[in-house]
Design an enzyme around this catalytic site. Structure first.
Site, PDB file in Angstrom:
ATOM      1  N   ASP A   1     -14.206 -14.384  40.021  1.00  0.00           N
ATOM      2  CA  ASP A   1     -13.704 -15.607  39.427  1.00  0.00           C
ATOM      3  C   ASP A   1     -14.843 -16.633  39.522  1.00  0.00           C
ATOM      4  O   ASP A   1     -15.752 -16.615  38.690  1.00  0.00           O
ATOM      5  CB  ASP A   1     -12.466 -15.964  40.270  1.00  0.00           C
ATOM      6  CG  ASP A   1     -11.629 -17.084  39.719  1.00  0.00           C
ATOM      7  OD1 ASP A   1     -12.136 -17.850  38.900  1.00  0.00           O
ATOM      8  OD2 ASP A   1     -10.467 -17.219  40.123  1.00  0.00           O
TER       9      ASP A   1
ATOM     10  N   VAL B   1      -3.880 -14.574  36.326  1.00  0.00           N
ATOM     11  CA  VAL B   1      -3.435 -13.198  36.113  1.00  0.00           C
ATOM     12  C   VAL B   1      -2.941 -12.575  37.412  1.00  0.00           C
ATOM     13  O   VAL B   1      -3.435 -12.882  38.508  1.00  0.00           O
ATOM     14  CB  VAL B   1      -4.528 -12.311  35.471  1.00  0.00           C
ATOM     15  CG1 VAL B   1      -4.778 -12.721  34.040  1.00  0.00           C
ATOM     16  CG2 VAL B   1      -5.818 -12.328  36.264  1.00  0.00           C
TER      17      VAL B   1
ATOM     18  N   ASP C   1      -2.370 -11.240  43.107  1.00  0.00           N
ATOM     19  CA  ASP C   1      -1.075 -11.792  43.513  1.00  0.00           C
ATOM     20  C   ASP C   1      -0.897 -13.242  43.084  1.00  0.00           C
ATOM     21  O   ASP C   1      -1.856 -13.946  42.776  1.00  0.00           O
ATOM     22  CB  ASP C   1      -0.931 -11.723  45.040  1.00  0.00           C
ATOM     23  CG  ASP C   1      -1.844 -12.736  45.746  1.00  0.00           C
ATOM     24  OD1 ASP C   1      -3.064 -12.704  45.522  1.00  0.00           O
ATOM     25  OD2 ASP C   1      -1.320 -13.572  46.507  1.00  0.00           O
TER      26      ASP C   1
ATOM     27  N   GLY D   1      -6.909  -7.654  47.674  1.00  0.00           N
ATOM     28  CA  GLY D   1      -6.561  -7.353  46.286  1.00  0.00           C
ATOM     29  C   GLY D   1      -7.179  -6.100  45.700  1.00  0.00           C
ATOM     30  O   GLY D   1      -6.600  -5.457  44.824  1.00  0.00           O
TER      31      GLY D   1
ATOM     32  N   GLU E   1     -14.338  -5.087  43.971  1.00  0.00           N
ATOM     33  CA  GLU E   1     -13.516  -6.296  43.920  1.00  0.00           C
ATOM     34  C   GLU E   1     -12.458  -6.161  42.835  1.00  0.00           C
ATOM     35  O   GLU E   1     -12.680  -5.475  41.839  1.00  0.00           O
ATOM     36  CB  GLU E   1     -14.392  -7.517  43.597  1.00  0.00           C
ATOM     37  CG  GLU E   1     -14.811  -8.314  44.807  1.00  0.00           C
ATOM     38  CD  GLU E   1     -13.674  -9.083  45.467  1.00  0.00           C
ATOM     39  OE1 GLU E   1     -12.507  -8.722  45.282  1.00  0.00           O
ATOM     40  OE2 GLU E   1     -13.973 -10.058  46.177  1.00  0.00           O
ATOM     41  N   ASP E   2     -11.331  -6.826  43.024  1.00  0.00           N
ATOM     42  CA  ASP E   2     -10.349  -6.839  41.939  1.00  0.00           C
ATOM     43  C   ASP E   2     -10.757  -7.834  40.860  1.00  0.00           C
ATOM     44  O   ASP E   2     -10.598  -7.568  39.684  1.00  0.00           O
ATOM     45  CB  ASP E   2      -8.930  -7.129  42.462  1.00  0.00           C
ATOM     46  CG  ASP E   2      -8.860  -8.345  43.368  1.00  0.00           C
ATOM     47  OD1 ASP E   2      -9.922  -8.904  43.706  1.00  0.00           O
ATOM     48  OD2 ASP E   2      -7.750  -8.733  43.738  1.00  0.00           O
TER      49      ASP E   2
ATOM     50  N   ARG F   1       1.420  -7.941  43.305  1.00  0.00           N
ATOM     51  CA  ARG F   1       0.252  -7.075  43.517  1.00  0.00           C
ATOM     52  C   ARG F   1       0.530  -5.661  43.024  1.00  0.00           C
ATOM     53  O   ARG F   1      -0.359  -4.960  42.571  1.00  0.00           O
ATOM     54  CB  ARG F   1      -0.091  -6.980  45.010  1.00  0.00           C
ATOM     55  CG  ARG F   1      -0.745  -8.202  45.597  1.00  0.00           C
ATOM     56  CD  ARG F   1      -1.299  -7.855  46.970  1.00  0.00           C
ATOM     57  NE  ARG F   1      -1.541  -9.035  47.782  1.00  0.00           N
ATOM     58  CZ  ARG F   1      -2.666  -9.746  47.767  1.00  0.00           C
ATOM     59  NH1 ARG F   1      -3.653  -9.394  46.981  1.00  0.00           N
ATOM     60  NH2 ARG F   1      -2.806 -10.790  48.544  1.00  0.00           N
TER      61      ARG F   1
HETATM   62  C1  PRP Z   1      -9.547 -13.090  45.399  1.00  0.00           C
HETATM   63  C2  PRP Z   1     -10.228 -11.831  44.924  1.00  0.00           C
HETATM   64  C3  PRP Z   1     -11.661 -12.054  45.290  1.00  0.00           C
HETATM   65  C4  PRP Z   1     -11.806 -13.544  45.196  1.00  0.00           C
HETATM   66  C5  PRP Z   1     -12.462 -13.871  43.898  1.00  0.00           C
HETATM   67  O1  PRP Z   1      -9.232 -12.926  46.736  1.00  0.00           O
HETATM   68  O2  PRP Z   1      -9.712 -10.677  45.526  1.00  0.00           O
HETATM   69  O3  PRP Z   1     -11.942 -11.619  46.609  1.00  0.00           O
HETATM   70  O4  PRP Z   1     -10.503 -14.123  45.220  1.00  0.00           O
HETATM   71  O5  PRP Z   1     -12.577 -15.247  43.729  1.00  0.00           O
HETATM   72  P1  PRP Z   1     -13.963 -15.993  43.632  1.00  0.00           P
HETATM   73  O6  PRP Z   1     -14.840 -15.236  42.669  1.00  0.00           O
HETATM   74  O7  PRP Z   1     -13.538 -17.342  43.084  1.00  0.00           O
HETATM   75  O8  PRP Z   1     -14.550 -16.112  44.990  1.00  0.00           O
HETATM   76  P2  PRP Z   1      -8.125 -13.779  47.507  1.00  0.00           P
HETATM   77  O9  PRP Z   1      -8.801 -14.852  48.288  1.00  0.00           O
HETATM   78  O10 PRP Z   1      -7.078 -14.219  46.524  1.00  0.00           O
HETATM   79  O11 PRP Z   1      -7.549 -12.728  48.549  1.00  0.00           O
HETATM   80  P3  PRP Z   1      -6.675 -11.406  48.332  1.00  0.00           P
HETATM   81  O12 PRP Z   1      -7.585 -10.380  47.661  1.00  0.00           O
HETATM   82  O13 PRP Z   1      -6.298 -11.003  49.710  1.00  0.00           O
HETATM   83  O14 PRP Z   1      -5.504 -11.772  47.454  1.00  0.00           O
END
Ligand code: PRP
Length: 180
Positions: free
Chosen positions: A106, A156, A162, A47, A102-103, A168
């Protein structure tokens, strides 16, 4: 927004707002790391790629851009924060300044794991820059040194984020009103 007929998307951050904020972040990072030694930007796949490209283009600093791939949870309960490295860094980060990109932060579980892992490689510094922060969802308290925007607990999409791999490539960030 008309991109997809079957989801209702409400724009939260416009393209202009995002681009202006990314420029500010790049200026701040440029100031903080000027003359500080070698910098490795580590974008967490997948992401953060959009954010990493926009941010890094605006840095007025030498840096190495590298990527780390992770797979969340590996079949375990999400709250356990068990993540697995699926693609490791190409760079040796010993005695380098590392900035994790990081994007979104969470729960913080992904970054918590990555920070612990990368610290064992003895970088001279390790900081986090996240495009979005969602503090209401935090499970693990991790330091977010730079962030673009703080948002409430919403689903979001866009700017790298995504929903089942869709959205994305949106240049805005939008709330998905009816995830199904
Ligand atoms: C998302 C995002 C972070 C992570 C954050 O990745 O890019 O890496 O989740 O969440 P957290 O703080 O709860 O750990 P995802 O697993 O959706 O993978 P992607 O970036 O390939 O979509």
């Amino acid at each position: 927004m008309k991109q997809e007929a079957d989801h209702h998307l409400e724009v939260l951050l416009t393209r202009d707002q995002i681009q202006a904020r990314v420029t500010q972040l790049a200026e701040e990072i440029t100031r903080d790391y000027s003359g500080a030694g070698e910098l490795v930007l580590v974008a967490v796949l997948r992401g953060s790629v959009y954010f990493a490209v926009d941010l890094s283009r605006r840095l007025n600093l030498p840096f190495i851009l590298d990527f780390i791939g992770i797979s969340s949870y590996a079949g375990a309960s999400p709250s356990r924060g068990i993540v697995r490295i699926t693609k490791d860094l190409e760079s040796n980060i010993v005695h380098k300044n590392v900035l994790l990109l990081e994007d979104i932060v969470d729960t913080g579980l992904t970054l918590n794991y990555l920070i612990q892992n990368l610290k064992t490689r003895n970088p001279s510094s390790l900081r986090v820059c996240a495009f979005l922060d969602m503090p209401a969802r935090r499970i693990v308290n991790i330091p977010v040194d730079y962030y673009g925007f703080s948002l409430p607990d919403l689903y979001v999409v866009g700017y790298g984020l995504d929903y089942h791999e869709r959205y994305r490539n949106l240049e805005v960030v939008a709330a998905l009103k009816d995830p199904k």
